[in-house]
Enzyme design. Structure first.
Site, PDB file in Angstrom:
ATOM      1  N   TYR A 172       0.791  -1.234   0.000  1.00 33.98           N
ATOM      2  CA  TYR A 172       0.000   0.000   0.000  1.00 33.98           C
ATOM      3  C   TYR A 172       0.829   1.293   0.000  1.00 33.98           C
ATOM      4  CZ  TYR A 172      -4.417  -2.377  -0.083  1.00 33.98           C
ATOM      5  OH  TYR A 172      -5.489  -3.125  -0.507  1.00 33.98           O
ATOM      6  N   GLU A 181      -8.573  -6.762   4.448  1.00 33.70           N
ATOM      7  CA  GLU A 181      -7.809  -7.847   3.820  1.00 33.70           C
ATOM      8  C   GLU A 181      -7.078  -8.704   4.850  1.00 33.70           C
ATOM      9  OE1 GLU A 181      -5.600  -5.734   0.767  1.00 33.70           O
ATOM     10  OE2 GLU A 181      -7.506  -5.149  -0.131  1.00 33.70           O
TER      11      GLU A 181
HETATM   12  C1  HEM Z   1      -7.844  -4.775  -8.487  1.00 35.80           C
HETATM   13  C2  HEM Z   1      -8.723  -0.643  -6.133  1.00 35.80           C
HETATM   14  C3  HEM Z   1      -4.470  -1.003  -3.862  1.00 35.80           C
HETATM   15  C4  HEM Z   1      -3.289  -4.623  -6.855  1.00 35.80           C
HETATM   16  C5  HEM Z   1      -8.442  -3.645  -8.019  1.00 35.80           C
HETATM   17  C6  HEM Z   1      -9.756  -3.203  -8.415  1.00 35.80           C
HETATM   18  C7  HEM Z   1      -9.995  -2.052  -7.776  1.00 35.80           C
HETATM   19  C8  HEM Z   1      -8.843  -1.735  -6.954  1.00 35.80           C
HETATM   20  C9  HEM Z   1     -11.261  -1.234  -7.876  1.00 35.80           C
HETATM   21  C10 HEM Z   1     -10.671  -3.954  -9.393  1.00 35.80           C
HETATM   22  C11 HEM Z   1     -11.438  -5.011  -8.625  1.00 35.80           C
HETATM   23  C12 HEM Z   1     -12.123  -6.038  -9.503  1.00 35.80           C
HETATM   24  O1  HEM Z   1     -11.585  -6.404 -10.542  1.00 35.80           O
HETATM   25  O2  HEM Z   1     -13.195  -6.508  -9.109  1.00 35.80           O
HETATM   26  C13 HEM Z   1      -7.642  -0.387  -5.291  1.00 35.80           C
HETATM   27  C14 HEM Z   1      -7.560   0.706  -4.336  1.00 35.80           C
HETATM   28  C15 HEM Z   1      -6.366   0.609  -3.707  1.00 35.80           C
HETATM   29  C16 HEM Z   1      -5.700  -0.550  -4.259  1.00 35.80           C
HETATM   30  C17 HEM Z   1      -8.634   1.755  -4.126  1.00 35.80           C
HETATM   31  C18 HEM Z   1      -5.762   1.491  -2.642  1.00 35.80           C
HETATM   32  C19 HEM Z   1      -6.435   2.026  -1.669  1.00 35.80           C
HETATM   33  C20 HEM Z   1      -3.771  -2.014  -4.475  1.00 35.80           C
HETATM   34  C21 HEM Z   1      -2.426  -2.417  -4.119  1.00 35.80           C
HETATM   35  C22 HEM Z   1      -2.085  -3.428  -4.975  1.00 35.80           C
HETATM   36  C23 HEM Z   1      -3.224  -3.667  -5.856  1.00 35.80           C
HETATM   37  C24 HEM Z   1      -1.596  -1.821  -2.981  1.00 35.80           C
HETATM   38  C25 HEM Z   1      -0.783  -4.193  -5.050  1.00 35.80           C
HETATM   39  C26 HEM Z   1       0.330  -3.698  -5.343  1.00 35.80           C
HETATM   40  C27 HEM Z   1      -4.421  -4.948  -7.559  1.00 35.80           C
HETATM   41  C28 HEM Z   1      -4.477  -6.010  -8.550  1.00 35.80           C
HETATM   42  C29 HEM Z   1      -5.798  -6.070  -9.015  1.00 35.80           C
HETATM   43  C30 HEM Z   1      -6.507  -5.039  -8.308  1.00 35.80           C
HETATM   44  C31 HEM Z   1      -3.310  -6.877  -8.982  1.00 35.80           C
HETATM   45  C32 HEM Z   1      -6.392  -7.034 -10.051  1.00 35.80           C
HETATM   46  C33 HEM Z   1      -6.642  -6.416 -11.368  1.00 35.80           C
HETATM   47  C34 HEM Z   1      -5.488  -6.450 -12.319  1.00 35.80           C
HETATM   48  O3  HEM Z   1      -4.599  -7.292 -12.185  1.00 35.80           O
HETATM   49  O4  HEM Z   1      -5.484  -5.667 -13.255  1.00 35.80           O
HETATM   50  N1  HEM Z   1      -7.909  -2.736  -7.133  1.00 35.80           N
HETATM   51  N2  HEM Z   1      -6.506  -1.122  -5.213  1.00 35.80           N
HETATM   52  N3  HEM Z   1      -4.218  -2.794  -5.516  1.00 35.80           N
HETATM   53  N4  HEM Z   1      -5.656  -4.392  -7.436  1.00 35.80           N
HETATM   54 FE1  HEM Z   1      -6.096  -2.804  -6.273  1.00 35.80          FE
END
Ligand code: HEM
Length: 393
Positions: free
Chosen positions: A95, A137
Site C-alpha cells: 500500500y 484484507e
Molecule cells: C484490483 C482498487 C491497492 C493490486 C483492483 C480493483 C480495484 C482496486 C477497484 C478492481 C477489482 C475487480 O476487478 O473486481 C484499489 C484501491 C487501492 C488498491 C482503491 C488502494 C487504496 C492495491 C495495491 C495493490 C493492488 C496496494 C498491489 C500492489 C491490484 C491487482 C488487481 C486489483 C493486482 C487485479 C486487477 C489487475 O490485475 O489488473 N484494485 N486497489 N491494488 N488491485 Fe487494487
C-alpha cells in the site's frame, strides 16, 4: 481522523483529479512498474494494456475520497475488491508503494496546480482509504489460513482431469499436490490461477469461478478459450493448449462474495450468458446436494449447440431438485436472445435472481429486470473483468 479542512480540500479537488484521472493513473502505473517491476507478477497485463485496471483503481480512490467522511457506507464494495486483492496476494506492504506513486503521479500531472495543501490532503486521504482495505484484507488472510486445510498465498495443485465441455469451454479438475483435503468454499466463489508461461518474464494470474459443488477432494474450473481476444486470452490459451492432466498449477484459496445464500430456501432464478454459467454450476450442484426442495429456474444464453456447456450435468442435478425450470436460448438462432418476456415467463415468483456474464449481457439483463419491476435487493450479479467503478449504493 481527517480534519474538516482536509476533507473540504479533498472534496473540492476530486472533480479536478477525475478530469485528469486517466493521465494520472497512466503515469502512476508507468512509474510504479519501473520502480517495482516485481509487481508485474501480480497485475493482469491484459487489463493494464487495455487501461481497464487503471480506470478501476482511479475511480475507486476518487469515489472513496468523495465519501471519506462515511467510508463505512462503502464497505460492501471494499469487500468485493478486498476479496480480489486477497486472492492475488496483495499485502499491507504494497500500500505505501502504491500511495507513493499515486501521489507522485498527481504531482507530475497537475504540476503547479498541485499545491502542498492539496498533496498533503490526498496523502492523508489515501492513508485512511488504504487502512480500511488493509484491515479488511488482513481479516480475510487470517480467515483463509485458519480454515480447516486452508492456506495463505498460492499452493500447488495437480490437474487430475481435463474435460472438454463445449467447443470453447474446457474443465480442469484440480487436487492439492500434497494430497491434502480442501477447505470448504461457498458456491459462487472463485480462485486465482497463477502460471509461468514459457517466454514470458512475469507470472500471469487469472480468476476463475469454481464450477463444481463444494467438496473436500477437488476443485473444478471451467475455462473459456479467449483465443480471438489477445491479449486477454494469454492464460486461457495456455491452459487449453499446454496444461495437461498430470501437470501442476498454483492456485490461491477460494475468494469472492458473489455467493449463493445457503441459509435461505427462497426460490432462485439463475440467468447466465456464455461462460458466465460457471459459478451457477457450483450453486446448482449445492442445491441438488443439500436443498432439493428449493425451487430453481436455470436460464442460459449461448451462441449455439456447439458452444453450449454442461447441458447433461444440469439435467442430472435437476433430477434431484423437486421444482425446476431449465431453458437455454441460442443467439445464433432466430429469437435466440433473452428478452423481458422470456424472463417473465420463466423466472420464479419472489425468487432471488443471480446474473453472471460479460458486462454488456449484464447491462441488458438488469434493464430487463428493471422493466419487469424486480426489486434491486433481489438481484445479485457478477461480471467478468475488473470493476470499473465503486458503487456507492
Ligand atoms: C484490483 C482498487 C491497492 C493490486 C483492483 C480493483 C480495484 C482496486 C477497484 C478492481 C477489482 C475487480 O476487478 O473486481 C484499489 C484501491 C487501492 C488498491 C482503491 C488502494 C487504496 C492495491 C495495491 C495493490 C493492488 C496496494 C498491489 C500492489 C491490484 C491487482 C488487481 C486489483 C493486482 C487485479 C486487477 C489487475 O490485475 O489488473 N484494485 N486497489 N491494488 N488491485 Fe487494487
Amino acid at each position: 481522523m481527517l480534519s474538516t479542512q482536509t476533507i473540504d480540500v479533498i472534496k473540492s479537488t476530486v472533480p479536478v483529479l477525475a478530469v485528469h484521472g486517466t493521465d494520472i493513473t497512466k503515469v502512476f502505473y508507468k512509474n510504479l512498474f519501473s520502480a517495482h517491476p516485481e509487481l508485474l507478477n501480480i497485475f493482469n497485463h491484459a487489463n493494464q494494456s487495455q487501461g481497464r485496471q487503471q480506470t478501476a483503481l482511479a475511480n475507486t480512490v476518487y469515489a472513496a475520497a468523495l465519501h471519506i467522511d462515511q467510508l463505512e457506507a462503502l464497505l460492501p464494495a471494499v469487500k468485493q475488491i478486498a476479496h480480489k486483492h486477497r486472492s492475488l496476494g496483495v499485502k499491507e506492504e504494497h500500500y505505501p508503494i502504491v500511495g507513493e506513486h499515486l501521489l507522485g503521479a498527481i504531482k507530475e500531472v497537475l504540476g503547479d496546480a498541485a499545491t502542498p495543501e492539496i498533496l498533503s490532503a490526498w496523502e492523508q486521504a489515501y492513508g485512511v482509504i488504504a487502512s480500511v482495505f488493509i484491515s479488511v484484507e488482513k481479516e480475510m488472510y487470517t480467515k483463509a489460513a485458519e480454515q480447516p486445510a486452508g492456506w495463505d498465498g498460492f499452493k500447488d495443485f495437480k490437474v487430475v482431469r481435463k474435460v472438454r465441455e463445449s467447443s470453447v469451454i474446457t474443465s480442469f479438475y484440480l487436487e492439492a499436490a500434497d494430497g491434502s483435503t480442501l477447505p470448504p468454499f461457498q458456491p459462487g466463489q472463485y480462485i486465482t490461477v497463477r502460471v509461468s508461461i514459457p517466454g514470458k518474464e512475469y507470472t500471469a494470474n487469472r480468476q476463475y469461478s469454481l464450477s463444481a459443488a463444494p467438496n473436500e477432494n477437488y476443485y473444478r474450473i471451467s475455462v473459456k478459450k479467449e483465443a480471438d481476444r489477445e491479449p486477454f486470452g494469454t492464460v486461457s490459451t495456455y491452459l487449453h493448449d499446454h496444461v495437461q492432466a498430470g501437470d501442476t498449477i498454483e492456485i490461491s484459496a477460494p475468494a469472492g462474495d458473489f455467493v449463493l445464500d445457503t441459509e435461505a430456501m427462497s426460490p432462485v432464478t439463475f440467468i447466465s450468458g456464455g461462460v458466465g454459467i460457471t459459478p451457477f454450476m457450483s450453486m446448482l450442484g449445492y442445491i441438488a446436494n443439500h436443498q432439493p426442495s428449493r425451487p430453481v429456474s436455470f436460464l442460459h444464453g449461448t451462441r449455439n449447440k456447439q458452444t453450449q456447456a454442461f447441458d447433461l450435468e444440469i439435467k442430472d442435478h435437476m433430477r434431484n431438485i423437486h421444482d425446476t425450470t431449465n431453458c437455454t436460448l441460442f443467439s445464433d438462432e432466430p429469437n435466440g436472445y433473452i428478452t423481458p418476456e422470456f424472463i417473465e415467463e420463466n423466472m420464479l415468483k419472489n425468487s432471488d435472481i443471480y446474473l453472471c456474464g460479460p458486462v454488456p449481457f449484464l447491462e441488458i439483463m438488469t434493464k430487463h429486470l428493471a422493466q419487469l419491476g424486480v426489486e434491486e435487493e433481489k438481484i445479485h450479479l457478477e461480471f467478468f473483468g475488473p470493476a470499473v467503478s465503486l458503487s456507492t449504493n
